[in-house]
Design a protein around this motif. Structure first.
Motif, mmCIF file in Angstrom:
data_model
loop_
_atom_site.group_PDB
_atom_site.id
_atom_site.type_symbol
_atom_site.label_atom_id
_atom_site.label_comp_id
_atom_site.label_asym_id
_atom_site.label_seq_id
_atom_site.Cartn_x
_atom_site.Cartn_y
_atom_site.Cartn_z
ATOM 1 N N UNK A 33 35.865 30.251 33.393
ATOM 2 C CA UNK A 33 35.259 31.142 32.410
ATOM 3 C C UNK A 33 35.952 32.495 32.334
ATOM 4 N N UNK A 34 36.849 32.769 33.261
ATOM 5 C CA UNK A 34 37.584 34.028 33.246
ATOM 6 C C UNK A 34 39.024 33.837 32.826
ATOM 7 N N UNK A 35 39.920 34.387 33.624
ATOM 8 C CA UNK A 35 41.348 34.392 33.311
ATOM 9 C C UNK A 35 41.923 32.989 33.114
ATOM 10 N N UNK A 75 34.687 31.615 43.754
ATOM 11 C CA UNK A 75 35.548 31.688 42.576
ATOM 12 C C UNK A 75 35.973 30.309 42.102
ATOM 13 N N UNK A 76 35.679 30.001 40.827
ATOM 14 C CA UNK A 76 35.968 28.675 40.283
ATOM 15 C C UNK A 76 37.050 28.655 39.228
ATOM 16 N N UNK A 77 38.010 29.583 39.349
ATOM 17 C CA UNK A 77 39.176 29.531 38.476
ATOM 18 C C UNK A 77 40.239 28.635 39.079
ATOM 19 N N UNK A 113 46.567 48.237 30.574
ATOM 20 C CA UNK A 113 45.625 48.504 31.668
ATOM 21 C C UNK A 113 44.204 48.223 31.199
ATOM 22 N N UNK A 114 43.381 47.642 32.079
ATOM 23 C CA UNK A 114 42.045 47.226 31.651
ATOM 24 C C UNK A 114 41.026 47.414 32.761
ATOM 25 N N UNK A 115 39.767 47.451 32.353
ATOM 26 C CA UNK A 115 38.651 47.447 33.291
ATOM 27 C C UNK A 115 38.190 46.009 33.475
ATOM 28 N N UNK A 116 37.649 45.713 34.656
ATOM 29 C CA UNK A 116 37.159 44.364 34.923
ATOM 30 C C UNK A 116 35.908 44.101 34.093
ATOM 31 N N UNK A 117 35.910 42.989 33.374
ATOM 32 C CA UNK A 117 34.815 42.643 32.469
ATOM 33 C C UNK A 117 34.741 41.121 32.380
ATOM 34 N N UNK A 118 33.528 40.573 32.388
ATOM 35 C CA UNK A 118 33.377 39.114 32.272
ATOM 36 C C UNK A 118 33.839 38.612 30.911
ATOM 37 N N UNK A 119 33.635 39.402 29.867
ATOM 38 C CA UNK A 119 34.041 39.011 28.517
ATOM 39 C C UNK A 119 34.877 40.145 27.908
ATOM 40 N N UNK A 157 37.638 34.521 49.445
ATOM 41 C CA UNK A 157 37.444 35.232 48.179
ATOM 42 C C UNK A 157 38.617 34.905 47.253
ATOM 43 N N UNK A 158 38.351 34.110 46.218
ATOM 44 C CA UNK A 158 39.399 33.717 45.260
ATOM 45 C C UNK A 158 38.914 34.011 43.850
ATOM 46 N N UNK A 159 38.533 35.267 43.623
ATOM 47 C CA UNK A 159 37.851 35.630 42.382
ATOM 48 C C UNK A 159 38.729 36.361 41.374
ATOM 49 N N UNK A 160 40.047 36.323 41.551
ATOM 50 C CA UNK A 160 40.951 36.882 40.553
ATOM 51 C C UNK A 160 40.694 38.353 40.284
ATOM 52 N N UNK A 161 40.448 38.724 39.015
ATOM 53 C CA UNK A 161 40.223 40.133 38.688
ATOM 54 C C UNK A 161 39.015 40.743 39.402
ATOM 55 N N UNK A 162 38.102 39.886 39.869
ATOM 56 C CA UNK A 162 36.882 40.364 40.533
ATOM 57 C C UNK A 162 37.041 40.462 42.050
#
Length: 530
Positions: free
Chosen positions: A43-45, A14-16, A290-296, A220-225
């Motif tokens: 690229x994410x949050x 994870x690169x956030x 509320x949301x689903x996990x999505x790259x974009x 594992x430091x992937x935030x929403x993922x």
């Protein structure tokens, strides 16, 4: 046989902000560290925030109302981290004044008292004292503010920062301490011995091949993922994430003064909204859905309507959808709370857990507290894995990449030079700090001092710098995450795409097929959701 180049003490996925923060903490303690990011850094949050360094006014109100020590401590810790970031990355982080407009007399003492407590929690690290502002002065400072019924405002101070560039800066600082950071590398599986994780198999998207890396610890430091990676380790694990989306819209900069923002203290669903000057725009946010996990993730029409409806309750100059220059959605990595399904009420504290196979997960938290999250993570794993750091945690004192030697004297000296006009120099200084001189050198040596777009202060040399020094591999790495162009003016980003693609193609030696494919991919993302 494992090669020396594939053996590490710690691998971070994870690169956030959190992942890069963990890599920096680990590397600065002497651990051999590898970070793998599936797409681009931030690229994410981490590039889709409200751009504020804050303790959380809403959390403080909730802490006082419910006598909640957990929320109180989170606010206090966040305010300390706010101070450290402004001290250690001054070219990207600064204080900002915020006005809270009030239309009922009784609200003035209530809000003023709350924000005074907020100041007091900062102790000696306060950015300024809250004060009551008259209606006349408030209208002078914020001309677009709704005048009818306005009783006065409370002004307080918080921190503002460039989130996307701060993320890259943390990565570059980690690299300075010896960490190896790779973007466009997707972890596909874990390597296990006797049921314990010993490494990862990852796909290098640029080289189009699978690779292996080994480590004593994988984080594992992937935030929403987070749950996606946890299920890669154990497909049957219980999900711990409850993701929500928060959108922002960008409108013309005339809607906010240059150095002051607006805090709307309470919306119809109990949230706060911010209206802030940001680069050459005004940004407004945020929502909580509320949301689903999505790259974009895409902004929903009802979220955009929600923001416009609330802005227009407080503005005399009405905002319409035609005024929107850009919109983006970010996903909050919230840890599930069994007692509530309301994502707005979940405390933004962080969560650390080690699985049976020794996968370490760090999630939750918020941008402001990334450094503390990283420190707590490394402190947690050292005794568990019997690691031997070469020194204590030093991230409180680390001066970030681009802020070494940066102060007002440095800034004024550059502004007095005749390299470029002041608009371009100001843009370079506030984005690159003391690395501005490297960009000027590229511009002069390679004749790349022209603007990317006539209406913007971005110059061509920045693209080359992003490729050579800041891990940029694709045009949108530059247009969306090394500059804020796409977040503040989407049409301008589209206009700049052709020139950006040409420079990337020449620098990275792409053939025509690669160039056309990259351009098509970029156009699709810019048209759908950044």
């Amino acid at each position: 046989m494992k090669s020396e180049n594939s053996q590490f003490d710690i691998i971070v996925i994870g690169g956030g902000a959190t992942g890069c923060g963990v890599a920096l903490d680990a590397a600065s303690r002497g651990f051999k560290t590898l970070l793998l990011e599936k797409n681009d850094f931030a690229s994410g949050t981490s590039s889709r925030s409200t751009k504020l360094l804050h303790g959380g006014v809403r959390y403080l109100e909730s802490a006082i109302k419910h006598l909640d020590k957990e929320q109180y401590n989170l606010v206090k810790s966040s305010l300390r981290e706010r101070y450290l970031l402004i001290q250690n990355a001054p070219h990207l982080c600064h204080k900002i004044a915020l006005l809270t407009p009030l239309y009922k007399w009784y609200e003035i003492p209530y809000i003023f008292t709350g924000l005074t407590i907020y100041d007091l929690l900062s102790g000696k690290k306060t950015l300024g004292r809250s004060k009551i502002i008259s209606k006349k002065r408030a209208i002078k400072e914020f001309p677009s503010l709704k005048k009818d019924g306005l009783k006065g405002c409370v002004q307080y101070y918080d921190g503002q920062f460039n989130d996307m560039r701060m993320n890259i800066t943390i990565a570059k600082t980690a690299e300075r301490y010896g960490a190896k950071l790779l973007n466009y590398t997707e972890v596909k599986d874990f390597i296990k011995e006797n049921g314990k994780i010993k490494g990862v198999i990852f796909y290098d998207k640029i080289e189009d091949k699978n690779k292996e890396a080994f480590a004593k610890v994988v984080i594992n430091a992937t935030g929403p993922f987070t749950d996606t990676i946890r299920k890669l380790d154990n497909p049957h694990c219980e999900e711990i994430m409850q993701v929500s989306s928060g959108i922002h819209i960008a409108v013309d900069k005339s809607y906010a003064p240059r150095n002051e923002g607006l805090l709307i203290p309470k919306t119809e669903d109990g949230r706060v909204l911010f209206i802030l000057p940001w680069e050459d725009a005004c940004i407004i946010g945020t929502t909580d859905e509320p949301a689903e996990v999505d790259e974009y993730p895409k902004a929903k029409e009802k979220e955009i309507d929600y923001l416009i409806r609330h802005i227009n309750m407080y503005f005399d100059v009405k905002v319409t959808k035609d005024d929107i220059k850009s919109v983006w959605s970010g996903l909050r990595p919230l840890v599930k709370n069994s007692s509530t399904n309301d994502t707005a009420s979940i405390v933004r504290d962080h969560y650390i857990k080690i699985s049976e196979s020794n996968l370490v997960t760090i999630t939750g938290g918020k941008w402001t507290t990334f450094r503390k999250m990283a420190e707590d993570t490394i402190n947690y794993i050292i005794p568990h894995f019997k690691l031997s750091p070469k020194n204590r945690c030093i991230t409180e004192e680390i001066i970030y990449y681009g802020s070494e030697g940066f102060d007002e004297n440095y800034k004024n000296k550059l502004l007095e030079s005749n390299y470029f006009d002041k608009e371009i120099l100001n843009h370079l200084i506030k984005n690159y700090g003391t690395k501005t001189e490297e960009i000027i050198h590229i511009a002069q040596k390679e004749n790349l001092g022209d603007k990317l777009l006539e209406s913007k202060p971005i110059i061509l040399a920045e693209i080359i710098y992003a490729i050579r020094k800041e891990y940029a591999r694709k045009p949108l790495d530059f247009l969306v995450r090394r500059t804020s162009l796409a977040e503040t003016d989407l049409n301008s980003a589209k206009k700049a795409l052709d020139t950006t693609v040409e420079i990337f193609s020449k620098e990275l030696d792409w053939d025509n097929e690669t160039k056309n494919n990259v351009k098509a991919e970029a156009l699709k993302i810019l048209s759908d959701a950044i």
